[in-house]
Write a protein that holds these residues in place. Structure first.
Motif, PDB file in Angstrom:
ATOM      1  N   TRP A 257      -5.858 -18.531   0.928  1.00 41.05           N
ATOM      2  CA  TRP A 257      -6.199 -19.698   1.228  1.00 41.05           C
ATOM      3  C   TRP A 257      -5.011 -20.796   1.358  1.00 41.05           C
ATOM      4  CZ3 TRP A 257     -11.641 -21.172  -1.515  1.00 41.05           C
ATOM      5  CH2 TRP A 257     -12.499 -20.042  -1.242  1.00 41.05           C
TER       6      TRP A 257
ATOM      7  N   LEU B 261      -2.952 -19.831   4.251  1.00 42.68           N
ATOM      8  CA  LEU B 261      -3.463 -20.271   5.528  1.00 42.68           C
ATOM      9  C   LEU B 261      -3.416 -21.893   5.707  1.00 42.68           C
ATOM     10  CD1 LEU B 261      -6.691 -18.012   5.479  1.00 42.68           C
ATOM     11  CD2 LEU B 261      -4.665 -17.441   6.800  1.00 42.68           C
TER      12      LEU B 261
ATOM     13  N   PRO C 152     -13.130 -21.832  15.492  1.00 47.63           N
ATOM     14  CA  PRO C 152     -11.715 -21.978  15.595  1.00 47.63           C
ATOM     15  C   PRO C 152     -11.051 -22.110  17.010  1.00 47.63           C
ATOM     16  CG  PRO C 152     -12.643 -19.888  14.545  1.00 47.63           C
ATOM     17  CD  PRO C 152     -13.950 -20.701  14.928  1.00 47.63           C
TER      18      PRO C 152
ATOM     19  N   LEU D 153     -15.082 -19.461   4.688  1.00 47.96           N
ATOM     20  CA  LEU D 153     -14.089 -18.546   4.280  1.00 47.96           C
ATOM     21  C   LEU D 153     -14.646 -17.402   3.342  1.00 47.96           C
ATOM     22  CD1 LEU D 153     -10.805 -20.801   3.721  1.00 47.96           C
ATOM     23  CD2 LEU D 153     -11.317 -19.144   5.733  1.00 47.96           C
TER      24      LEU D 153
ATOM     25  N   VAL E 183     -12.728 -13.704   3.331  1.00 43.61           N
ATOM     26  CA  VAL E 183     -11.264 -13.926   3.365  1.00 43.61           C
ATOM     27  C   VAL E 183     -10.891 -14.339   1.722  1.00 43.61           C
ATOM     28  CG1 VAL E 183      -9.423 -15.567   3.942  1.00 43.61           C
ATOM     29  CG2 VAL E 183     -11.320 -15.159   5.519  1.00 43.61           C
TER      30      VAL E 183
ATOM     31  N   TYR F  96      -2.773 -18.120  15.235  1.00 45.88           N
ATOM     32  CA  TYR F  96      -3.572 -18.227  14.025  1.00 45.88           C
ATOM     33  C   TYR F  96      -5.005 -18.421  14.446  1.00 45.88           C
ATOM     34  CZ  TYR F  96      -5.283 -20.490   9.911  1.00 45.88           C
ATOM     35  OH  TYR F  96      -6.254 -20.905   8.488  1.00 45.88           O
ATOM     36  N   PHE F  97      -5.564 -19.114  15.292  1.00 49.82           N
ATOM     37  CA  PHE F  97      -6.755 -19.341  15.636  1.00 49.82           C
ATOM     38  C   PHE F  97      -7.342 -18.269  16.258  1.00 49.82           C
ATOM     39  CE2 PHE F  97      -5.474 -23.707  14.590  1.00 49.82           C
ATOM     40  CZ  PHE F  97      -6.173 -23.938  13.754  1.00 49.82           C
TER      41      PHE F  97
ATOM     42  N   THR G 129     -11.649 -12.989  13.127  1.00 48.22           N
ATOM     43  CA  THR G 129     -12.301 -12.746  11.560  1.00 48.22           C
ATOM     44  C   THR G 129     -13.773 -13.287  11.699  1.00 48.22           C
ATOM     45  OG1 THR G 129     -10.228 -13.390  10.673  1.00 48.22           O
ATOM     46  CG2 THR G 129     -12.058 -13.850   9.364  1.00 48.22           C
ATOM     47  N   THR G 130     -13.992 -14.135  12.401  1.00 50.42           N
ATOM     48  CA  THR G 130     -15.371 -14.376  12.502  1.00 50.42           C
ATOM     49  C   THR G 130     -16.199 -13.312  13.336  1.00 50.42           C
ATOM     50  OG1 THR G 130     -15.210 -15.608  14.621  1.00 50.42           O
ATOM     51  CG2 THR G 130     -15.194 -16.900  12.536  1.00 50.42           C
TER      52      THR G 130
ATOM     53  N   LYS H 198      -1.380 -23.699   8.761  1.00 45.99           N
ATOM     54  CA  LYS H 198      -1.996 -24.849   9.609  1.00 45.99           C
ATOM     55  C   LYS H 198      -1.153 -26.219   9.586  1.00 45.99           C
ATOM     56  CE  LYS H 198      -7.113 -23.780   8.921  1.00 45.99           C
ATOM     57  NZ  LYS H 198      -8.152 -24.194   8.669  1.00 45.99           N
TER      58      LYS H 198
ATOM     59  N   ALA I  13      -8.412 -16.427  13.624  1.00 45.64           N
ATOM     60  CA  ALA I  13      -9.530 -16.647  12.774  1.00 45.64           C
ATOM     61  C   ALA I  13     -10.690 -16.417  13.691  1.00 45.64           C
ATOM     62  CB  ALA I  13      -9.363 -18.408  12.935  1.00 45.64           C
TER      63      ALA I  13
ATOM     64  N   TYR J  24     -17.022 -15.026   5.370  1.00 50.25           N
ATOM     65  CA  TYR J  24     -16.098 -13.999   6.087  1.00 50.25           C
ATOM     66  C   TYR J  24     -15.452 -13.207   5.325  1.00 50.25           C
ATOM     67  CZ  TYR J  24     -16.487 -17.985   9.531  1.00 50.25           C
ATOM     68  OH  TYR J  24     -17.157 -18.993  10.260  1.00 50.25           O
TER      69      TYR J  24
END
Length: 115
Positions: free
Chosen positions: A44, A47, A98, A34, A39, A78-79, A85-86, A51, A82, A37
């Motif tokens: 956190w 997030l 993810p 995180l 974030v 959500y994933f 984001t990567t 989850k 994610a 990336y």
């Protein structure tokens, strides 16, 4: 089909729930990426809550199907976020991770809808 749904749903909930717990606990294997990336730390706990709520929702879906569908859809989104984001962080080698959480969430949704 019902047995597969319960097995996959339980496994997905446990795995995703553990990931949420690990983020709440600030485990190094979760927070290091995180940070890489970019974030923000202020996200956190939100997030981790998302989850964890999704994992609980998968289990609740055993009793209230609409909650399970909503939880699975939320976890899929959500994933996907994610994974995006990567990609945004140019960490293409970690984009699969993810996806490893997305797959059981999507499988739970598919099995639930097939019941």
């Amino acid at each position: 089909m019902n047995i597969a749904y319960y097995i996959v749903g339980t496994a997905a909930a446990l795995w995703i729930g553990f990931s949420g717990y690990s983020l709440f606990n600030k485990s190094e294997f979760v927070v290091e990426p995180l940070n890489q990336y970019g974030v923000p730390r202020s996200w956190w706990n939100w997030l981790a809550l998302a989850k964890s709520a999704g994992a609980l929702g998968l289990v609740a879906g055993f009793f209230v199907p609409a909650v399970g569908v909503a939880a699975a859809v939320g976890l899929i989104l959500y994933f996907l976020g994610a994974m995006a984001t990567t990609v945004r962080a140019h960490s293409y080698g970690t984009t699969i991770f993810p996806g490893l959480y997305l797959i059981p969430a999507a499988a739970t949704l598919a099995l639930q809808l097939a019941r």
